[in-house]
Design a protein around this motif. Structure first.
Motif, PDB file in Angstrom:
ATOM      1  N   GLN A  83     -77.600  81.667  63.360  1.00 22.91           N
ATOM      2  CA  GLN A  83     -76.674  82.513  63.456  1.00 22.91           C
ATOM      3  C   GLN A  83     -75.471  82.129  63.573  1.00 22.91           C
ATOM      4  O   GLN A  83     -75.240  81.268  64.677  1.00 22.91           O
ATOM      5  N   ARG A  84     -74.297  82.773  62.965  1.00 22.07           N
ATOM      6  CA  ARG A  84     -73.240  82.421  63.441  1.00 22.07           C
ATOM      7  C   ARG A  84     -72.651  83.263  64.220  1.00 22.07           C
ATOM      8  O   ARG A  84     -72.777  84.593  64.210  1.00 22.07           O
ATOM      9  N   THR A  85     -71.981  82.853  65.526  1.00 19.42           N
ATOM     10  CA  THR A  85     -71.281  83.571  66.347  1.00 19.42           C
ATOM     11  C   THR A  85     -69.921  84.033  65.936  1.00 19.42           C
ATOM     12  O   THR A  85     -69.235  83.186  65.823  1.00 19.42           O
ATOM     13  N   VAL A  86     -69.630  85.430  65.965  1.00 20.54           N
ATOM     14  CA  VAL A  86     -68.344  86.026  65.721  1.00 20.54           C
ATOM     15  C   VAL A  86     -67.871  86.560  66.894  1.00 20.54           C
ATOM     16  O   VAL A  86     -68.360  87.537  67.294  1.00 20.54           O
ATOM     17  N   LEU A  87     -66.853  86.083  67.383  1.00 19.91           N
ATOM     18  CA  LEU A  87     -66.429  86.738  68.730  1.00 19.91           C
ATOM     19  C   LEU A  87     -64.949  87.428  68.297  1.00 19.91           C
ATOM     20  O   LEU A  87     -64.009  86.797  67.663  1.00 19.91           O
ATOM     21  N   VAL A  90     -72.533  89.021  66.550  1.00 21.98           N
ATOM     22  CA  VAL A  90     -71.276  89.736  66.850  1.00 21.98           C
ATOM     23  C   VAL A  90     -70.873  90.013  68.175  1.00 21.98           C
ATOM     24  O   VAL A  90     -72.057  90.974  68.765  1.00 21.98           O
ATOM     25  N   CYS A  91     -70.003  89.348  68.835  1.00 20.33           N
ATOM     26  CA  CYS A  91     -69.700  89.991  70.183  1.00 20.33           C
ATOM     27  C   CYS A  91     -68.221  90.103  70.673  1.00 20.33           C
ATOM     28  O   CYS A  91     -67.333  89.476  69.614  1.00 20.33           O
ATOM     29  N   THR A  92     -67.794  90.922  71.542  1.00 22.39           N
ATOM     30  CA  THR A  92     -66.398  91.423  71.819  1.00 22.39           C
ATOM     31  C   THR A  92     -66.015  90.660  73.185  1.00 22.39           C
ATOM     32  O   THR A  92     -67.006  90.385  74.045  1.00 22.39           O
ATOM     33  N   ALA A  93     -65.057  90.294  73.568  1.00 20.02           N
ATOM     34  CA  ALA A  93     -64.613  89.879  74.740  1.00 20.02           C
ATOM     35  C   ALA A  93     -63.003  90.215  75.363  1.00 20.02           C
ATOM     36  O   ALA A  93     -62.023  90.206  74.303  1.00 20.02           O
ATOM     37  N   SER A  94     -62.763  90.552  76.526  1.00 20.31           N
ATOM     38  CA  SER A  94     -61.401  90.860  76.907  1.00 20.31           C
ATOM     39  C   SER A  94     -61.149  89.971  78.170  1.00 20.31           C
ATOM     40  O   SER A  94     -62.309  89.233  78.458  1.00 20.31           O
ATOM     41  N   LEU A  95     -59.933  89.639  78.297  1.00 14.10           N
ATOM     42  CA  LEU A  95     -59.329  88.788  79.609  1.00 14.10           C
ATOM     43  C   LEU A  95     -60.500  88.835  80.659  1.00 14.10           C
ATOM     44  O   LEU A  95     -60.889  87.902  81.009  1.00 14.10           O
ATOM     45  N   LEU A 151     -63.357  86.637  78.354  1.00 18.45           N
ATOM     46  CA  LEU A 151     -62.900  85.646  77.625  1.00 18.45           C
ATOM     47  C   LEU A 151     -63.643  84.144  78.139  1.00 18.45           C
ATOM     48  O   LEU A 151     -63.978  83.178  77.408  1.00 18.45           O
ATOM     49  N   ALA A 152     -63.635  84.157  79.527  1.00 15.32           N
ATOM     50  CA  ALA A 152     -63.966  82.814  80.133  1.00 15.32           C
ATOM     51  C   ALA A 152     -65.519  82.612  80.002  1.00 15.32           C
ATOM     52  O   ALA A 152     -65.944  81.357  80.082  1.00 15.32           O
ATOM     53  N   ASP A 153     -66.360  83.641  79.746  1.00 14.49           N
ATOM     54  CA  ASP A 153     -67.594  83.427  79.643  1.00 14.49           C
ATOM     55  C   ASP A 153     -68.191  83.715  78.236  1.00 14.49           C
ATOM     56  O   ASP A 153     -69.439  83.706  78.074  1.00 14.49           O
ATOM     57  N   ALA A 154     -67.355  83.940  77.430  1.00 12.33           N
ATOM     58  CA  ALA A 154     -67.802  84.290  75.864  1.00 12.33           C
ATOM     59  C   ALA A 154     -68.343  82.971  75.253  1.00 12.33           C
ATOM     60  O   ALA A 154     -67.954  82.006  75.563  1.00 12.33           O
ATOM     61  N   PRO A 155     -69.554  83.279  74.465  1.00 14.87           N
ATOM     62  CA  PRO A 155     -69.915  82.197  73.662  1.00 14.87           C
ATOM     63  C   PRO A 155     -68.736  81.230  72.784  1.00 14.87           C
ATOM     64  O   PRO A 155     -67.944  82.091  72.273  1.00 14.87           O
ATOM     65  N   ALA A 156     -69.293  80.382  72.544  1.00  8.56           N
ATOM     66  CA  ALA A 156     -68.324  79.414  71.542  1.00  8.56           C
ATOM     67  C   ALA A 156     -68.626  80.117  70.489  1.00  8.56           C
ATOM     68  O   ALA A 156     -69.566  80.337  70.021  1.00  8.56           O
ATOM     69  N   PRO A 157     -67.453  80.303  69.717  1.00  8.17           N
ATOM     70  CA  PRO A 157     -67.689  81.250  68.381  1.00  8.17           C
ATOM     71  C   PRO A 157     -67.503  80.267  67.021  1.00  8.17           C
ATOM     72  O   PRO A 157     -66.808  79.239  67.081  1.00  8.17           O
ATOM     73  N   HIS A 158     -68.186  80.459  66.132  1.00  5.63           N
ATOM     74  CA  HIS A 158     -67.953  79.964  64.915  1.00  5.63           C
ATOM     75  C   HIS A 158     -66.729  80.468  64.259  1.00  5.63           C
ATOM     76  O   HIS A 158     -66.073  79.912  63.581  1.00  5.63           O
ATOM     77  N   THR A 159     -66.471  81.931  64.427  1.00  8.00           N
ATOM     78  CA  THR A 159     -65.383  82.745  63.588  1.00  8.00           C
ATOM     79  C   THR A 159     -64.866  83.570  64.900  1.00  8.00           C
ATOM     80  O   THR A 159     -65.478  84.165  65.609  1.00  8.00           O
ATOM     81  N   PRO A 214     -58.395  76.358  68.196  1.00  9.88           N
ATOM     82  CA  PRO A 214     -58.886  75.355  67.355  1.00  9.88           C
ATOM     83  C   PRO A 214     -60.214  74.657  67.675  1.00  9.88           C
ATOM     84  O   PRO A 214     -60.594  73.941  66.398  1.00  9.88           O
ATOM     85  N   ARG A 215     -61.103  75.294  68.415  1.00 11.33           N
ATOM     86  CA  ARG A 215     -62.420  74.814  68.630  1.00 11.33           C
ATOM     87  C   ARG A 215     -63.230  75.828  67.567  1.00 11.33           C
ATOM     88  O   ARG A 215     -64.500  75.258  67.515  1.00 11.33           O
ATOM     89  N   ALA A 216     -62.954  76.743  67.000  1.00  6.95           N
ATOM     90  CA  ALA A 216     -63.445  77.683  66.212  1.00  6.95           C
ATOM     91  C   ALA A 216     -63.442  77.120  64.657  1.00  6.95           C
ATOM     92  O   ALA A 216     -62.688  76.345  64.503  1.00  6.95           O
ATOM     93  N   ARG A 217     -64.672  77.100  64.148  1.00  2.61           N
ATOM     94  CA  ARG A 217     -64.803  76.599  62.812  1.00  2.61           C
ATOM     95  C   ARG A 217     -63.950  77.511  61.902  1.00  2.61           C
ATOM     96  O   ARG A 217     -63.471  76.946  61.025  1.00  2.61           O
ATOM     97  N   ARG A 218     -63.507  78.888  62.223  1.00  9.34           N
ATOM     98  CA  ARG A 218     -62.761  79.779  61.496  1.00  9.34           C
ATOM     99  C   ARG A 218     -61.913  80.416  62.514  1.00  9.34           C
ATOM    100  O   ARG A 218     -62.396  80.983  63.516  1.00  9.34           O
TER     101      ARG A 218
END
Length: 328
Positions: free
Chosen positions: A3-7, A40-45, A64-72, A97-101
């Protein structure tokens, strides 16, 4: 297939459709095993619920601090992007810059620009903010016309529903056209509009004339693209002299009669190429071009691609169980 993670980033004053449009697209994609293709997940500050610009409340999955590293990573827009939000900009600057997209919807491009992630890149945003984005960030090559722009791994889209178009394009890139088409049909939208399509249709780009005869002419052009749409004929329909008609039409709509006709015909031809199997020659006649070569020149000028190539890329044939074209 993993699965690709979308944040999707959430903040106070976010535009709800900037969030839910892409979320519905990515959330509707299935992989070869029939399971969800994206996480697919969402995060706020701070992980707290946020109130959207329309008054809806969205509850994020993470801070945002504990959100998974996103692909997108998707940064939506909304009135919350207008004031400075240093913590949000800092987080996007560090993690984008760490996201693939890296994707923005509407004025989410403002956040990316403030984070320095659009410097030296082509980008777009909602038409009402393109000039300001260009003034505030001269290192960004702002393109006000397209509904989305891709520059390397960074993709920016215009207002609201353009985020759906961009998300469908990304799903097609990841999983193929059939998957994107299935999602588009489920959402009852076009498979996807090409990124270089203008943010406005001819009817939206042109102001609606205040005088009834001119409004009637605008409607006539839209409904009869294959007719004789020369200035003399249109002026006669408006019961004006050709010179008076041409001046009045431009004054009230913001474009010449010829430019308006050109845009209507290209849009009509695009829809026929996308949604039907009619041949290029037949389409050219149906749209008032007369010859395929005339339509080819119009497509190259407006879209940068000939009709045959446009059909190859965007034609969406429907299976027997869906005998009618899907439209917006």
């Amino acid at each position: 297939m993993a699965q690709r993670t979308v944040l999707v980033v959430l903040f106070e004053g976010v535009q709800s459709l900037d969030v839910t449009g892409p979320v519905e697209v990515f959330g509707g994609a299935t992989g070869p095993d029939g399971g969800p293709a994206y996480r697919v997940c969402t995060a706020s500050l701070d992980g707290a619920p946020v109130r959207t610009s329309s008054g809806l409340t969205l509850v994020p999955d993470h801070t945002l601090a504990d959100a998974p590293a996103p692909h997108t990573l998707v940064v939506p827009g909304g009135i919350g992007t207008r004031p400075e939000v240093p913590r949000l900009v800092d987080w996007v600057r560090a993690h984008g810059p760490r996201a693939r997209r890296l994707v923005s919807v509407c004025t989410g491009a403002v956040v990316l620009a403030r984070a320095g992630l659009l410097d030296g890149r082509r980008a777009t945003t909602h038409w009402a903010y393109c000039d300001k984005l260009a003034r505030d960030h001269p290192a960004v090559e702002v393109q006000p016309d397209p509904i989305y722009v891709r520059d390397g791994h960074v993709a920016t889209s215009a207002g609201v529903t353009a985020g759906i178009d961009l998300a469908l394009a990304l799903v097609e890139e990841d999983l193929g056209r059939a998957t994107a088409l299935t999602i588009a049909r489920h959402l009852v939208v076009f498979l996807r509009r090409p990124g270089n399509q203008a943010q406005f249709s001819a009817q939206l780009a042109a102001q609606t004339a205040s005088r009834e005869p001119l409004r009637e002419v605008q409607q006539w052009i839209t409904e009869h693209p294959d007719d004789d749409l020369g200035v003399e004929k249109l002026a006669a329909r408006a019961r004006l002299s050709p010179r008076h008609f041409a001046r009045a039409f431009q004054a009230e709509t913001g474009m010449t009669p010829g430019k308006y006709v050109d845009r209507v015909r290209v849009e009509h031809a695009r829809r026929l190429l996308e949604d039907t199997s009619r041949g290029v020659e037949e389409v050219s006649r149906a749209c008032g071009y007369g010859t395929p070569e005339a339509m080819r020149r119009a497509f190259l000028k407006a879209l940068g691609t000939p009709p045959a190539e446009y059909r190859r890329r965007f034609h969406a044939p429907l299976p027997a169980s869906h005998p009618h074209p899907v439209t917006l």
